[in-house]
Design a protein around this motif. Structure first.
Motif, PDB file in Angstrom:
ATOM      1  N   ARG A  39       0.820  -1.219   0.000  1.00  0.00           N
ATOM      2  CA  ARG A  39       0.000   0.000   0.000  1.00  0.00           C
ATOM      3  C   ARG A  39       0.855   1.271   0.000  1.00  0.00           C
ATOM      4  N   SER A  40       1.977   1.218   0.703  1.00  0.00           N
ATOM      5  CA  SER A  40       2.825   2.404   0.860  1.00  0.00           C
ATOM      6  C   SER A  40       3.790   2.636  -0.302  1.00  0.00           C
ATOM      7  N   VAL A  41       3.805   1.762  -1.282  1.00  0.00           N
ATOM      8  CA  VAL A  41       4.764   1.853  -2.391  1.00  0.00           C
ATOM      9  C   VAL A  41       4.051   2.295  -3.664  1.00  0.00           C
ATOM     10  N   ALA A  42       4.610   3.293  -4.316  1.00  0.00           N
ATOM     11  CA  ALA A  42       4.135   3.718  -5.634  1.00  0.00           C
ATOM     12  C   ALA A  42       5.228   3.353  -6.640  1.00  0.00           C
ATOM     13  N   GLU A  48      -7.590   1.367  -9.885  1.00  0.00           N
ATOM     14  CA  GLU A  48      -6.774   0.860  -8.780  1.00  0.00           C
ATOM     15  C   GLU A  48      -7.608   0.766  -7.523  1.00  0.00           C
ATOM     16  N   GLY A  49      -7.075   0.026  -6.558  1.00  0.00           N
ATOM     17  CA  GLY A  49      -7.751  -0.151  -5.281  1.00  0.00           C
ATOM     18  C   GLY A  49      -6.751  -0.528  -4.207  1.00  0.00           C
ATOM     19  N   VAL A  50      -7.253  -0.608  -2.986  1.00  0.00           N
ATOM     20  CA  VAL A  50      -6.447  -1.008  -1.830  1.00  0.00           C
ATOM     21  C   VAL A  50      -7.217  -2.064  -1.064  1.00  0.00           C
ATOM     22  N   ALA A  51      -6.517  -3.099  -0.652  1.00  0.00           N
ATOM     23  CA  ALA A  51      -7.097  -4.147   0.197  1.00  0.00           C
ATOM     24  C   ALA A  51      -6.105  -4.420   1.310  1.00  0.00           C
ATOM     25  N   GLY A  52      -6.442  -3.994   2.511  1.00  0.00           N
ATOM     26  CA  GLY A  52      -5.510  -4.158   3.624  1.00  0.00           C
ATOM     27  C   GLY A  52      -4.243  -3.378   3.358  1.00  0.00           C
ATOM     28  N   GLU A  53      -3.112  -4.073   3.351  1.00  0.00           N
ATOM     29  CA  GLU A  53      -1.815  -3.429   3.114  1.00  0.00           C
ATOM     30  C   GLU A  53      -1.339  -3.560   1.674  1.00  0.00           C
ATOM     31  N   VAL A  54      -2.246  -3.952   0.772  1.00  0.00           N
ATOM     32  CA  VAL A  54      -1.882  -4.184  -0.622  1.00  0.00           C
ATOM     33  C   VAL A  54      -2.558  -3.150  -1.530  1.00  0.00           C
ATOM     34  N   ARG A  55      -1.755  -2.585  -2.426  1.00  0.00           N
ATOM     35  CA  ARG A  55      -2.272  -1.704  -3.479  1.00  0.00           C
ATOM     36  C   ARG A  55      -2.275  -2.521  -4.767  1.00  0.00           C
ATOM     37  N   TYR A  56      -3.387  -2.472  -5.493  1.00  0.00           N
ATOM     38  CA  TYR A  56      -3.466  -3.171  -6.771  1.00  0.00           C
ATOM     39  C   TYR A  56      -3.967  -2.198  -7.825  1.00  0.00           C
ATOM     40  N   ALA A  57      -3.398  -2.301  -9.007  1.00  0.00           N
ATOM     41  CA  ALA A  57      -3.719  -1.341 -10.059  1.00  0.00           C
ATOM     42  C   ALA A  57      -3.654  -1.998 -11.430  1.00  0.00           C
ATOM     43  N   LEU A  58      -4.504  -1.535 -12.318  1.00  0.00           N
ATOM     44  CA  LEU A  58      -4.524  -2.005 -13.698  1.00  0.00           C
ATOM     45  C   LEU A  58      -4.134  -0.839 -14.598  1.00  0.00           C
ATOM     46  N   TYR A  59      -3.171  -1.091 -15.483  1.00  0.00           N
ATOM     47  CA  TYR A  59      -2.662  -0.082 -16.412  1.00  0.00           C
ATOM     48  C   TYR A  59      -2.934  -0.528 -17.835  1.00  0.00           C
ATOM     49  N   ARG A  60      -3.035   0.459 -18.728  1.00  0.00           N
ATOM     50  CA  ARG A  60      -3.176   0.193 -20.154  1.00  0.00           C
ATOM     51  C   ARG A  60      -1.991   0.812 -20.859  1.00  0.00           C
ATOM     52  N   ARG A  61      -1.346   0.063 -21.697  1.00  0.00           N
ATOM     53  CA  ARG A  61      -0.217   0.598 -22.459  1.00  0.00           C
ATOM     54  C   ARG A  61      -0.759   1.476 -23.582  1.00  0.00           C
TER      55      ARG A  61
END
Length: 193
Positions: free
Chosen positions: A160-163, A175-188
């Motif tokens: 979560r704390s890392v970009a 993107e979203g956050v679940a607990g201490e995890v950040r998850y994100a979807l990117y498009r090239r």
């Protein structure tokens, strides 16, 4: 496979598709952190318009939950890359037991794999061990090494704390956050020449 202080053991569930409710055996290995069910469900809801027929790469696959979920939901193929021999074997065993077609497992380090002959993928799961801070180097190799199709989708999981520092051509989609995890979807998105 991402790092955590405790090993994971037991079983996790496939959330949707043809293999819905199937269980994956999870070996008891230090640092193995399967992507949470609710995160996978959210991610694949985002991907539902593009998953059918996609060629996927699951780097640092760990349990292979992301890639198997993709196969379950209609991906054409998934290349799993997992360096830990026990995790790679458990992944092969799960694919065989579930009769999941289209999955291949490379039992090598992800960075070494990305030094090989590239083939463009339409969807990449990038979830390296958290403690090793590999997002930037893996993203650079994916981007510069012809591993991504022109409009590929890239899923990135991090603390979560890392970009993570990612290529400018990777445009944030959701993107979203679940607990201490950040998850994100990117498009090239490549700039017009």
């Amino acid at each position: 496979m991402a790092a955590n202080v405790r090993g994971a053991s037991g079983r996790i569930r496939i959330v949707g598709g043809q293999l819905r409710n199937s269980r994956l055996d999870v070996p008891d290995l230090p640092g193995l952190r399967p992507t949470a069910e609710r995160v996978r469900e959210t991610l694949f809801n985002w991907l539902s318009p593009v998953i059918a027929g996609a060629r996927c790469l699951d780097l640092c696959a760990g349990t292979g939950a992301l890639g198997i979920e993709a196969l379950s939901r209609g991906a054409a193929s998934v290349q799993f890359v997992e360096r830990d021999p026990r995790a790679a074997q458990a992944l092969r065993d799960n694919l065989t037991r579930l009769k999941a077609q289209g999955g291949q497992v490379a039992g090598v380090d992800a960075l070494a794999y990305l030094q090989g002959a590239p083939q463009p993928f339409e969807l990449v799961f990038l979830d390296p061990p958290f403690a090793q801070d590999l997002w930037a180097v893996m993203a650079q190799r994916l981007e510069q090494g012809s591993w991504l199709s022109a409009s590929a989708w890239i899923y990135v999981e991090s603390p979560r704390s890392v970009a993570p520092v990612l290529p400018p051509s990777w445009s944030p989609h959701r993107e979203g956050v679940a607990g201490e995890v950040r998850y994100a979807l990117y498009r090239r998105v490549l700039a017009a020449a």
